[in-house]
Design an enzyme around this catalytic site. Structure first.
Site, mmCIF file in Angstrom:
data_model
loop_
_atom_site.group_PDB
_atom_site.id
_atom_site.type_symbol
_atom_site.label_atom_id
_atom_site.label_comp_id
_atom_site.label_asym_id
_atom_site.label_seq_id
_atom_site.Cartn_x
_atom_site.Cartn_y
_atom_site.Cartn_z
ATOM 1 N N CYS A 84 0.828 -1.210 0.000
ATOM 2 C CA CYS A 84 0.000 0.000 0.000
ATOM 3 C C CYS A 84 0.861 1.258 0.000
ATOM 4 O O CYS A 84 1.063 1.886 1.034
ATOM 5 C CB CYS A 84 -0.919 -0.007 1.206
ATOM 6 S SG CYS A 84 -2.018 -1.411 1.286
ATOM 7 N N CYS A 413 -6.340 -2.412 -17.285
ATOM 8 C CA CYS A 413 -5.664 -2.250 -15.990
ATOM 9 C C CYS A 413 -4.384 -1.431 -16.157
ATOM 10 O O CYS A 413 -3.576 -1.357 -15.228
ATOM 11 C CB CYS A 413 -5.342 -3.615 -15.381
ATOM 12 S SG CYS A 413 -4.243 -4.638 -16.384
#
Length: 464
Positions: A84, A413
């Site tokens: 993250c 994507c």
């Protein structure tokens, strides 16, 4: 006077932007510097780690003046984990920069600046949204091991995970239980450098809409020791675990994929529901990693598609048939093409599972089947493509344009390869009226988007 940058130079800069790969953008000596760390609006101290003729790469050493969007990352592993990268940036600014990066790719790569980019579809579940996570093992000194995720920027180093906020709290409990099982039973850990030992990965898959869990244990060669004890322990601790699968990878390549597979318990699959359809997910199946946001992504694609009962829908790079089967009740026929034979078998199984009899699937590369079997596609009136990050293969793109369907819906994507392919479609006479980004992976730099290409501009739909 322009400063000649070199490795090891330390400098101060203001962060102006976030780049497509998640790096922040500063400058030094008149040259752009892409940095690991830092957020827009911040003043930072940084170090040059690589130099190129037109730009440099560096790392942030210190945040001198924090920016307005900075927050404290809630994950205790944020500073070392490679997952993250944007967890310290408030979520609405993450969405702002993801949409901006789609715009930048269209303008700078596709040379397209007259296209509307809709508001990004944010993810309501900003944590615990993933349905699949891979946890790695590696040796760590004499008789020791690490079990968890990769350190940021290091594919050869693993840190012990205590908590991950991407999959679920239950997943964290499973990781702790499995670590204890391996330790207590002294099962040897695979050494990625010496290529000795046994256990390599634990992959946890869990369905978000049906509450089912699969464990996939990836090892070197050999039967899994104490399998009965493992099954009994798992059943006692986690009744949601419906199947345990053992994949055997004898190769040096350190990937969580086996050359052979055995089912230790359960049916070898779990089932998830997407837009009213049921899908069986096997250990090595591709399935959108964010189940609930996938429903929003596919619904958006169908808004672009405006399917009707006369349409023959061509589903390219169809995988296990998820998109095409969700659309099957809205069109006359679905034709899917997928390179991986096991994915095609799963697509056929999913069609039977849902009582769908108007979908057929073909095994092979998109470019080869489009070129060698054009008779299959004469009735095609609509196309959905969901290619890998590399985008459409140039030969597939060429054949698709030659086929000339009235509407092509492109799920991507990778905004960079989408922009590249969009320029080719536009040159061939297709109209791209709008694209809409979708955030499938909060706190990461990854971006999905949907765009529609149409032969007749007057028939482009109103989306969002």
């Amino acid at each position: 006077m322009k400063i000649r940058d070199k490795i090891g130079d330390i400098f101060e800069t203001e962060i102006k932007d976030l780049a497509f790969d998640g790096k922040s953008v500063g400058s030094f000596g008149g040259k752009i510097v892409f940095l690991n760390g830092g957020l827009p609006g911040e003043k930072v101290k940084a170090e040059i780690t690589r130099t190129k003729s037109k730009f440099a790469i560096g790392r942030v050493l210190e945040i001198i003046e924090p920016g307005p969007g900075r927050i404290k990352a809630p994950c205790r592993h944020f500073d070392i984990c490679g997952g993250c990268t944007w967890q310290d940036l408030v979520y609405d600014r993450q969405l702002f920069y993801k949409r901006k990066q789609v715009l930048d790719c269209l303008r700078h790569i596709g040379r397209i600046d007259d296209i509307e980019v809709g508001e990004i579809v944010g993810c309501p579940e900003q944590f615990y949204y993933r349905n699949k996570m891979e946890f790695s093992f590696n040796t760590n000194g004499k008789d020791g091991f690490n079990f968890g995720l990769h350190r940021r920027g290091r594919f050869d180093r693993i840190f012990d995970i205590e908590e991950c906020r991407l999959q679920s709290p239950r997943s964290n409990s499973i990781v702790a239980w499995f670590r204890n099982f391996i330790t207590e039973n002294r099962i040897p850990i695979y050494d990625v450098e010496a290529h000795t030992g046994y256990i390599r990965f634990l992959v946890i898959r869990e369905t978000k809409n049906t509450g089912r869990v699969m464990l996939n244990i990836v090892t070197a060669a050999g039967d899994f020791p104490l399998a009965d004890r493992l099954i009994a322990s798992a059943a006692g601790e986690f009744p949601e675990i419906r199947t345990i699968v053992h994949n055997i990878n004898t190769k040096k390549s350190n990937i969580a994929l086996g050359e052979s597979e055995e089912i230790l318990s359960g049916p070898g699959y779990i089932e998830e529901k997407i837009l009213g359809c049921t899908f069986r997910i096997y250990a090595n199946s591709f399935f959108q990693t964010n189940s609930r946001q996938a429903e929003r992504l596919y619904s958006l694609a169908f808004d672009f598609l405006e399917p009707n009962n006369d349409d023959t829908l061509l589903d390219l790079y169809c995988g296990t048939g998820t998109i095409g089967l969700c659309a099957a009740g809205r069109v006359r026929q679905v034709i899917g093409i997928e390179l991986e034979p096991s994915a095609v078998r799963a697509a056929e199984e999913n069609a039977r599972l849902n009582g769908i009899d108007n979908a057929i699937f073909h095994t092979g590369s998109v470019q080869t089947i489009l070129a060698e079997q054009p008779e299959l596609f004469r009735s095609v009136t609509a196309v959905i493509v969901d290619p890998p990050r590399a985008g459409l293969h140039p030969k597939a793109l060429k054949k698709l344009i030659e086929l000339g369907p009235p509407k092509i819906i492109y799920i991507s994507c990778n905004p960079a390869t989408f922009a590249r392919d969009a320029a080719v479609f536009r040159e061939a006479g297709y109209v791209l009226s709008k694209t809409v980004p979708v955030d499938m992976f909060p706190h990461t730099m990854h971006i999905e988007l949907v765009g529609g290409f149409y032969k007749n501009e007057s028939k482009t739909p109103e989306v969002l």
